[in-house]
Scaffold this motif. Structure first.
Motif, short mmCIF file in Angstrom:
data_model
loop_
_atom_site.label_atom_id
_atom_site.label_comp_id
_atom_site.label_asym_id
_atom_site.label_seq_id
_atom_site.Cartn_x
_atom_site.Cartn_y
_atom_site.Cartn_z
N ASP A 165 -31.53 16.06 -8.24
CA ASP A 165 -32.50 16.77 -9.08
C ASP A 165 -33.79 15.96 -9.04
O ASP A 165 -33.87 14.87 -9.59
CB ASP A 165 -31.98 16.89 -10.51
N ARG A 166 -34.80 16.50 -8.39
CA ARG A 166 -36.04 15.75 -8.21
C ARG A 166 -36.77 15.52 -9.52
O ARG A 166 -37.70 14.72 -9.59
CB ARG A 166 -36.97 16.47 -7.22
N GLY A 167 -36.34 16.20 -10.57
CA GLY A 167 -36.93 15.96 -11.88
C GLY A 167 -36.36 14.74 -12.56
O GLY A 167 -36.88 14.30 -13.60
N ASP A 168 -35.28 14.17 -12.01
CA ASP A 168 -34.67 12.98 -12.60
C ASP A 168 -35.25 11.74 -11.93
O ASP A 168 -34.79 11.30 -10.88
CB ASP A 168 -33.15 13.01 -12.45
N LEU A 169 -36.27 11.18 -12.55
CA LEU A 169 -36.90 9.95 -12.08
C LEU A 169 -36.42 8.75 -12.90
O LEU A 169 -37.03 7.67 -12.84
CB LEU A 169 -38.42 10.08 -12.19
N SER A 170 -35.36 8.93 -13.66
CA SER A 170 -34.83 7.84 -14.48
C SER A 170 -34.35 6.70 -13.60
O SER A 170 -33.97 6.89 -12.44
CB SER A 170 -33.68 8.34 -15.35
N SER A 171 -34.36 5.50 -14.17
CA SER A 171 -33.85 4.33 -13.46
C SER A 171 -32.51 3.94 -14.06
O SER A 171 -32.39 3.72 -15.27
CB SER A 171 -34.83 3.16 -13.59
N TYR A 172 -31.50 3.89 -13.22
CA TYR A 172 -30.16 3.46 -13.60
C TYR A 172 -29.87 2.19 -12.79
O TYR A 172 -29.82 2.23 -11.56
CB TYR A 172 -29.12 4.52 -13.27
#
Length: 487
Positions: A272-279
């Protein structure tokens, strides 16, 4: 979660998620096992493996109070400077530990050497650094608790007095720190999971208003080897602020100097290109005598993080709801840390490590031992993040007080906190099983950490920065609130 005996048998992945979700609500009921074994130090006669041998009790590590955990009131203008000073405290401990590890002969000749040459000077450096923190806070208009000045002195601990598991690691019999790099793990840090009594309990009972959905984001396993030894949450602007190596999935431009603007432009490994979160999380290594690319680098072999880096074979990132009500969307740039990288010296209060094996996750979860899995079973690290938010702040001075865990019995958030999607992560590894015999461990595996933390399993931790666009945060909350299964 409440049990429903009429449900059809759930597949293994679903059972694993349920186990993690129960642990996230405090329903895991983890047993602090009290295993009686010997600790060890490197066997210098062996070559090509991580064999260890029993040693007489001796100083194992430097133990210093964690100033950052107790700094809860830092004005925003002072936070960058305070973060740099806190990173300096970590660096001072790392340097003192290195000196401790390198001066065995001097310690043997002079019983006062550690106090006068290592711990004393360390305390003086820390006192000066804490005073700079005080000045920074006060210049920004904040108040400083003078009790923090009493946290400057440090002590030392023998291997059988570390607190990673809430008490002595070897029954007070023998000491040593072992490991391929000389700072752990030891035989007492491992247990055959088939010999551990079930300790996972069900979570709180769901109410009629529960948010029962799940949202899975697929971000890969860091097959592209996106690593660094920074930690932009706790040490922004400080290279090697973590003193250990991290795996990163999701946002691809995270380092010590990443800003909110950088994160929005970072690209992502998520579908999902909208998920720019960092894990991101500390890497896992197998200590089989081999070394990796960072064997001579800061944060790697130079700081006791030695061995071959293992890439997960699975990395499942799932958001789940609240058993007692609806959730609100996570705010953009929310920063959350779960677990405690310094649990060896801090004790277990903030430890939130979950170790298990495939096929055992809904029965056994470990905090203070690494599991030895049977044939056909793989090692699992699970993380269950805080699911309650204060409704105002995306971070806090100690990176903890802006979020909280739900009550383990009721599932409700503390007063003044609002339920947000609960982030759970499950990492699966194909780990060659360690071999324990005659109080010795060969081919150990361990999580990366600060060198003085001795690679104890309780120091496992995970970091998260929520960065979404295209309405993803709202979609996640809506999916959970409507009881759907989304990906």
């Amino acid at each position: 979660m409440g049990r429903n005996t009429r449900k059809r048998r759930t597949p293994p992945a679903a059972r694993a998620l349920a186990a993690v979700a129960a642990l996230a609500l405090g329903g895991g009921g983890l047993v602090w096992a009290n295993f009686h074994a010997s600790a060890h130090e490197p066997d210098r006669r062996a070559s090509g493996d991580s064999r260890t041998k029993a040693a007489t009790a001796r100083v194992a590590t430097v133990s210093c109070p964690d100033v950052g955990q107790r700094l809860t009131n830092v004005p925003e203008p002072a936070r960058q400077g305070v973060a740099r000073e806190l990173a300096a405290l970590d660096r001072q401990i790392t340097e003192a530990y290195a000196r401790l590890a390198a001066t065995g002969d001097a310690q043997a000749r002079d019983p006062g050497f550690v106090r006068t040459a290592i711990v004393g000077p360390l305390g003086e450096k820390r006192a000066a650094t804490i005073d700079r923190i005080r000045l920074g806070v006060q210049r920004a208009g904040g108040s400083f608790d003078t009790a923090l000045e009493r946290l400057a002195p440090c002590t030392t601990r023998s291997a059988n007095r570390t607190e990673a598991g809430g008490g002595p690691q070897d029954g007070g019999q023998r000491g040593g720190i072992g490991g391929q790099a000389g700072n752990g793990p030891v035989a007492a840090d491992f247990v055959d999971i088939t010999k551990v009594a079930p300790n996972v309990r069900g979570g709180p009972r769901r109410t009629g208003d529960a948010s029962t959905g799940t949202f899975t984001t697929r971000c890969g396993v860091n097959a592209n080897k996106n690593h660094n030894t920074d930690n932009v949450i706790v040490a922004p602007g400080v290279t090697n602020g973590a003193h250990h190596l991290h795996d990163y999935v999701g946002n691809q431009r995270v380092d010590a100097f990443a800003s909110d603007r950088t994160l929005l432009r970072g690209g992502t490994s998520c579908r999902d290109r909208g998920d720019l979160s960092s894990y991101y999380w500390p890497v896992l290594r197998v200590q089989d005598g081999t070394r990796d690319f960072d064997q001579n680098a800061d944060g790697g072999g130079r700081e006791g993080n030695a061995g071959r880096i293992l890439t997960p074979v699975q990395a499942e990132i799932t958001y789940v709801g609240s058993p007692v009500g609806k959730v609100v969307a996570m705010p953009r740039f929310l920063r959350v840390i779960t677990g405690d990288a310094k649990a060896t010296t801090n004790g277990p209060a903030n430890a939130n490590a979950h170790w298990s094996c495939t096929g055992f996750e809904d029965r056994v979860q470990l905090t203070d031992r690494y599991p030895i899995c049977p044939r056909g079973s793989e090692v699992v690290r699970s993380f269950a993040f805080q699911s309650c938010w204060d409704g105002r702040n995306t971070d806090s001075a100690n990176h903890r007080t802006h979020v909280a865990y739900a009550d383990p019995a009721s599932g409700a958030c503390p007063e003044g906190f609002t339920a947000i999607p609960r982030l759970t992560m499950r990492l699966v590894y194909a780990v060659p099983p360690p071999v324990i015999g005659n109080g010795q461990v060969r081919n150990a595996y361990a999580v990366d950490g600060f060198p003085e933390q001795l690679h104890k399993p309780a120091t496992d931790h995970d970091d998260f920065i929520s960065v979404t666009r295209n309405g993803l945060a709202d979609r996640i909350a809506d999916c959970l609130n409507r009881g759907l299964s989304c990906a």
